[in-house]
Design an enzyme around this catalytic site. Structure first.
Site, PDB file in Angstrom:
ATOM      1  N   ARG A 106       0.996  -1.096  -0.055  1.00 29.72           N
ATOM      2  CA  ARG A 106       0.065   0.076   0.100  1.00 29.72           C
ATOM      3  C   ARG A 106       0.953   1.202  -0.182  1.00 29.72           C
ATOM      4  O   ARG A 106       0.440   2.213  -0.339  1.00 29.72           O
ATOM      5  CB  ARG A 106      -0.821  -0.083   1.123  1.00 29.72           C
ATOM      6  CG  ARG A 106      -1.815   1.381   1.079  1.00 29.72           C
ATOM      7  CD  ARG A 106      -3.422   0.912   2.050  1.00 29.72           C
ATOM      8  NE  ARG A 106      -2.913   0.112   3.238  1.00 29.72           N
ATOM      9  CZ  ARG A 106      -2.289   0.819   4.631  1.00 29.72           C
ATOM     10  NH1 ARG A 106      -2.096   2.015   4.681  1.00 29.72           N
ATOM     11  NH2 ARG A 106      -2.277   0.006   5.575  1.00 29.72           N
TER      12      ARG A 106
ATOM     13  N   LYS B 175      -7.154   3.876 -19.324  1.00 29.36           N
ATOM     14  CA  LYS B 175      -7.629   4.185 -21.127  1.00 29.36           C
ATOM     15  C   LYS B 175      -6.303   3.900 -21.693  1.00 29.36           C
ATOM     16  O   LYS B 175      -5.672   2.816 -21.959  1.00 29.36           O
ATOM     17  CB  LYS B 175      -7.988   5.615 -20.958  1.00 29.36           C
ATOM     18  CG  LYS B 175      -9.202   6.049 -19.905  1.00 29.36           C
ATOM     19  CD  LYS B 175     -10.269   5.110 -19.951  1.00 29.36           C
ATOM     20  CE  LYS B 175     -11.461   5.172 -18.782  1.00 29.36           C
ATOM     21  NZ  LYS B 175     -11.536   6.503 -18.375  1.00 29.36           N
TER      22      LYS B 175
HETATM   23  C1  LIG Z   1     -12.121   7.099 -17.252  1.00 31.63           C
HETATM   24  C2  LIG Z   1     -11.888   8.461 -16.687  1.00 31.63           C
HETATM   25  C3  LIG Z   1     -11.496   8.783 -15.516  1.00 31.63           C
HETATM   26  C4  LIG Z   1     -11.808   7.665 -14.411  1.00 31.63           C
HETATM   27  O1  LIG Z   1     -10.924   6.881 -14.597  1.00 31.63           O
HETATM   28  P1  LIG Z   1     -11.095   5.458 -13.910  1.00 31.63           P
HETATM   29  O2  LIG Z   1      -9.799   4.573 -14.329  1.00 31.63           O
HETATM   30  O3  LIG Z   1     -12.320   4.865 -14.724  1.00 31.63           O
HETATM   31  O4  LIG Z   1     -11.368   5.555 -12.460  1.00 31.63           O
HETATM   32  C5  LIG Z   1     -11.335  10.386 -15.307  1.00 31.63           C
HETATM   33  N1  LIG Z   1     -11.215  11.030 -16.335  1.00 31.63           N
HETATM   34  C6  LIG Z   1     -11.327  10.849 -17.323  1.00 31.63           C
HETATM   35  C7  LIG Z   1     -11.158  12.121 -18.364  1.00 31.63           C
HETATM   36  C8  LIG Z   1     -11.688   9.611 -17.906  1.00 31.63           C
HETATM   37  O5  LIG Z   1     -12.071   9.223 -19.163  1.00 31.63           O
END
Ligand SMILES: *Cc1c(COP(=O)(O)O)cnc(C)c1O
Length: 396
Positions: free
Chosen positions: A60, A208
């Site tokens: 952690r 992403k």
């Molecule tokens: C997906 C996304 C998030 C959140 O990310 P997670 O990994 O799903 O928690 C935040 N900001 C943007 C622009 C995103 O596309």
């Protein structure tokens, strides 16, 4: 394409080498699934428990697989340090709740990722943190909303979800007083580097494009060692640390980031031009199109324009729904930046609870479709979109 950095190596080279320790001969990332590490002495254990850079105490706090990912991101962002989180929202809540206290004020923008917007609208007020939403495409809008001595954070997202409006990074970086943060998820390090413009923290949902394969839930924040040490102190208590397995996949994803972004940007540009000329389509938004209202700004602060584009299917809700259900290559799914082309229909999903006025303020119509262009052949994608638009035309 991109400029060589001062040490002479291009970002395309550095995504391949970043995060690899000196003397490391394993080419793939090394997975340390361990939750804990033994220490020789009590003193050493105590010292590591208070050191943000130590990664062999308890996972952690830190972990060598996670460090490798963090070091790679810090190098690519031009940052002194980075901290990985268990998701993009984990990173965002750490920045917001780790830096702000009751009585503080935040300035942010209207067009935001839905989770971030909910955090600002529903969670921050519960903790006595006041939030002002501005139209960040208007020059000077952030500066005008700052309350000297009160505003702790200016939080921007660029390009912003879902209409791909941009924030001028140089203007944001020049703000004095509050800590400036950019959610740069839609434009990973090879496309834009907020810290180069004077912004203090850059963050990503590495779920992403950075992970890039739809198999790692991950977030990351980069900035100065001082700010990151402070965030680390909060993060070990918050507990939204990255999992070593996801950090491993994040680093694996980084190795191909530049070729993926090049392909996705090229395909998105072609798809956007095709859609702009289609009779069933209106309002194509892509930073690489001359018709984007901030195209000049995009050219100044982005090296590529990315794989995200948004457009309106003419014919409203039914036509929009028919389109996203009729494609056979592009899949109806949330998320972005992976190998598969994905579609979302905000009016019937993420923004379903909004009134007509709220939707307009968020830049969404009933026919709005967001596309994350994947790695498929662009001719196949255009054929898929063309056939689905024919289906939409029948219900419009
Ligand atoms: C997906 C996304 C998030 C959140 O990310 P997670 O990994 O799903 O928690 C935040 N900001 C943007 C622009 C995103 O596309």
């Amino acid at each position: 394409m991109s400029q060589p950095n001062p040490n002479g190596r291009h970002p395309e080279t550095r995504v391949v080498t970043a995060g690899r320790a000196v003397g490391e001969t394993a080419l793939a990332p090394t997975l340390y699934p361990t939750t804990t590490f033994s220490t020789e002495t009590v003193d050493l254990g105590r010292q590591m428990a208070t050191d943000p850079t130590a990664d062999r105490f308890y996972t952690r706090y830190g972990n060598p697989t996670i460090s490798a990912f963090e070091d790679a991101i810090a190098e690519l962002e031009g940052a002194e340090a980075a901290r990985a989180f268990g998701s993009g929202m984990g990173a965002i809540t750490a920045v917001v709740l780790g830096l702000c206290s009751s009585g503080d004020h935040i300035v942010t923008q209207r067009q935001l990722y839905a989770g971030t917007q909910m955090l600002f609208q529903a969670v921050c007020p519960r903790f006595g943190i006041d939030v002002t939403f501005v139209d960040a495409t208007e020059p000077g809008a952030f500066a005008a909303a700052i309350r000297p001595g009160k505003t702790m954070l200016v939080f921007a997202e660029t390009p912003a979800n879902p209409r791909l409006d941009l924030v001028d990074l140089a203007e944001l970086g020049a703000l004095k007083g509050p800590i400036t943060v950019v959610d740069s998820t839609f434009a990973p390090p090879l496309i834009q580097r907020p810290l180069d413009h004077g912004v203090q923290l850059s963050l990503h949902s590495a779920t992403k494009s950075i992970g890039g394969h739809n198999d790692a839930t991950l977030g990351v924040v980069s900035g100065s060692q001082e700010l990151l040490s402070w965030l680390w102190g909060f993060a070990v208590l918050q507990g939204a640390n990255a999992a070593p397995f996801d950090a491993m996949n994040g680093l694996r994803g980084l190795r191909t980031l530049s070729v993926r972004l090049e392909r996705q940007s090229a395909s998105a540009q072609q798809l956007a031009a095709f859609l702009e000329g289609h009779e069933m389509v209106d309002n194509v938004r892509y930073p690489g199109l001359a018709s984007h209202p901030q195209h000049d700004l995009a050219c100044r602060q982005m090296t590529m324009f990315g794989g995200l584009l948004t457009f309106d299917v003419i014919g409203g809700l039914d036509a929009g729904r028919a389109f996203v259900e009729a494609t056979t290559i592009a899949r109806l799914a949330t998320s972005l930046g992976g190998p598969e082309t994905l579609l979302t229909h905000p009016a019937s999903t993420t923004h379903v609870g909004l009134t007509a006025e709220e939707k307009t303020a968020s830049g969404i119509t009933d026919g709005t479709v967001r596309v994350s262009v994947g790695l498929e052949h662009v001719d196949d994608l255009m054929a898929d979109f063309s056939a689905a638009l024919d289906v939409a035309a029948q219900v419009a």
